[in-house]
Design a protein around this motif. Structure first.
Motif, PDB file in Angstrom:
ATOM      1  N   ARG A  76       0.840  -1.193   0.000  1.00 59.04           N
ATOM      2  CA  ARG A  76       0.000   0.000   0.000  1.00 59.04           C
ATOM      3  C   ARG A  76       0.874   1.242   0.000  1.00 59.04           C
ATOM      4  O   ARG A  76       1.974   1.258   0.493  1.00 59.04           O
TER       5      ARG A  76
ATOM      6  N   GLN B 182      -3.918   5.625  -4.345  1.00 57.58           N
ATOM      7  CA  GLN B 182      -5.133   5.155  -3.695  1.00 57.58           C
ATOM      8  C   GLN B 182      -6.331   5.279  -4.628  1.00 57.58           C
ATOM      9  O   GLN B 182      -7.174   4.379  -4.716  1.00 57.58           O
TER      10      GLN B 182
ATOM     11  N   ARG C 120      -6.194   2.486  -7.041  1.00 49.27           N
ATOM     12  CA  ARG C 120      -6.639   1.230  -6.421  1.00 49.27           C
ATOM     13  C   ARG C 120      -8.160   1.182  -6.336  1.00 49.27           C
ATOM     14  O   ARG C 120      -8.778   0.143  -6.571  1.00 49.27           O
ATOM     15  N   GLU C 121      -8.759   2.313  -5.988  1.00 49.33           N
ATOM     16  CA  GLU C 121     -10.214   2.353  -5.860  1.00 49.33           C
ATOM     17  C   GLU C 121     -10.897   2.176  -7.213  1.00 49.33           C
ATOM     18  O   GLU C 121     -11.940   1.515  -7.314  1.00 49.33           O
TER      19      GLU C 121
ATOM     20  N   LYS D  13     -12.435 -12.029   1.734  1.00 44.88           N
ATOM     21  CA  LYS D  13     -11.408 -11.589   0.785  1.00 44.88           C
ATOM     22  C   LYS D  13     -12.059 -10.849  -0.378  1.00 44.88           C
ATOM     23  O   LYS D  13     -11.551  -9.809  -0.821  1.00 44.88           O
TER      24      LYS D  13
ATOM     25  N   SER E  33     -14.750  -9.137  -0.309  1.00 47.71           N
ATOM     26  CA  SER E  33     -15.134  -7.825   0.220  1.00 47.71           C
ATOM     27  C   SER E  33     -13.937  -6.892   0.303  1.00 47.71           C
ATOM     28  O   SER E  33     -14.031  -5.708  -0.060  1.00 47.71           O
ATOM     29  N   ARG E  34     -12.800  -7.412   0.751  1.00 44.43           N
ATOM     30  CA  ARG E  34     -11.604  -6.571   0.864  1.00 44.43           C
ATOM     31  C   ARG E  34     -11.130  -6.100  -0.504  1.00 44.43           C
ATOM     32  O   ARG E  34     -10.684  -4.962  -0.667  1.00 44.43           O
TER      33      ARG E  34
ATOM     34  N   SER F 229     -13.488  -3.402  -1.885  1.00 39.48           N
ATOM     35  CA  SER F 229     -13.449  -2.140  -1.129  1.00 39.48           C
ATOM     36  C   SER F 229     -12.084  -1.473  -1.207  1.00 39.48           C
ATOM     37  O   SER F 229     -11.869  -0.424  -0.598  1.00 39.48           O
ATOM     38  N   ALA F 230     -11.143  -2.065  -1.957  1.00 37.92           N
ATOM     39  CA  ALA F 230      -9.771  -1.548  -2.109  1.00 37.92           C
ATOM     40  C   ALA F 230      -8.995  -1.595  -0.801  1.00 37.92           C
ATOM     41  O   ALA F 230      -7.971  -0.934  -0.649  1.00 37.92           O
ATOM     42  N   THR F 231      -9.484  -2.405   0.156  1.00 40.70           N
ATOM     43  CA  THR F 231      -8.742  -2.594   1.405  1.00 40.70           C
ATOM     44  C   THR F 231      -7.507  -3.442   1.169  1.00 40.70           C
ATOM     45  O   THR F 231      -6.452  -3.221   1.768  1.00 40.70           O
ATOM     46  N   THR F 232      -7.653  -4.434   0.276  1.00 40.80           N
ATOM     47  CA  THR F 232      -6.544  -5.307  -0.107  1.00 40.80           C
ATOM     48  C   THR F 232      -6.307  -5.168  -1.605  1.00 40.80           C
ATOM     49  O   THR F 232      -7.266  -5.169  -2.391  1.00 40.80           O
TER      50      THR F 232
END
Length: 283
Positions: free
Chosen positions: A3, A10, A13-14, A44, A46-47, A50-53
């Motif tokens: 990250r 960011q 990524r989104e 996973k 979901s992550r 949501s761009a969390t991962t």
């Protein structure tokens, strides 16, 4: 992919995460079904959405197979690379000076067979005289507040000119007429640059088009300077960054833009006339 704190990274990524969600919805499946097809947990999925991962290459392959769109893999993997690795802020990339940037581009320049360039405000780097390149880099260094290694960076940039005379290289350049009038450095610096431009445009490796002030622009507007290196990548110059694009779909977009801009340009003697008019304005 690690990250980054970069807001631009960011945002990239989104955008990628939204695209993954779009592909799932277009396939008509929910997150649980996609997770089953990919053999990983719903958490996973979901992550990733949501761009969390950030997704790995293997994740991209699995997602596209699950959605029945394997043809999207290349663009998505390229987007992953671009999101984190290929957005280089000028101040960060040149924190030790401008030489490193010039050397990196020189390597790419040397292996490129066909280079297509659009410039709106200045002369393409490999056409620049020493004085013009020095004036350009001095101004950039002062504005960005980066270390002054302009002399070495200019020498590296001038080495790019060798490809105009050697090897199997081709250069197709589109320049706005306004770029012929901007007094970067001084009137004598610009005069020398324009005279040099008249010389290099005679080379068999060079095709130069000038887009006149008066050209109607029904389909294409002024855009940022960009360099197309074969079909391998595009480098775009903005005020804050060098952006390297490798996604095939985005490369296609810049190729389309180049074609549209090329239709507005004049060539041959008509282009020479525009350069000579700019020279006359300096006398």
């Amino acid at each position: 992919m690690a990250r980054s704190s970069s807001s631009s990274a960011q945002q990239a990524r989104e955008r990628l995460a939204r695209r993954l969600g779009e592909l799932r919805r277009q396939a008509g499946i929910n997150g649980r079904e996609l997770s089953r097809r990919c053999a990983w947990s719903p958490a996973k999925t979901s992550r990733l959405e949501s761009a969390t991962t950030a997704p790995s290459d293997a994740d991209i392959w699995a997602w596209c197979r699950a959605c029945g769109v394997p043809d999207q893999v290349a663009d998505l993997i390229a987007a992953v690379r671009q999101a984190e690795d290929l957005y280089v802020e000028w101040r960060r990339g040149q924190r030790l000076g401008m030489l490193r940037t010039q050397e990196d581009i020189l390597e790419l320049h040397d292996r490129t067979r066909v280079q297509r360039v659009y410039t709106g405000s200045g002369i393409a780097g490999f056409f620049q005289t020493t004085a013009y390149a020095t004036a350009t880099m001095k101004a950039h260094t002062r504005f960005q507040g980066t270390p002054d290694d302009v002399e070495q960076a200019v020498a590296s940039r001038r080495r790019r000119e060798q490809a105009l005379h050697q090897g199997d290289h081709r250069f197709v350049v589109l320049t706005e007429e306004s770029a012929l009038r901007h007094r970067i450095g001084s009137a004598p610096v610009l005069r020398e640059q324009l005279e040099h431009l008249l010389q290099v445009m005679q080379l068999p490796s060079v095709a130069l088009g000038v887009i006149p002030f008066t050209t109607d622009r029904p389909h294409m507007w002024l855009v940022e300077p960009f360099y197309l290196f074969d079909r391998e990548r595009v480098i775009v110059e903005t005020l804050s960054a060098l952006i390297t694009i490798t996604a095939p779909g985005e490369i296609d977009l810049y190729e389309r833009a180049f074609v549209e801009l090329g239709r507005m340009a004049v060539y041959g003697q008509t282009a020479r006339d525009r350069i000579e008019e700019a020279l006359d304005a300096l006398r």
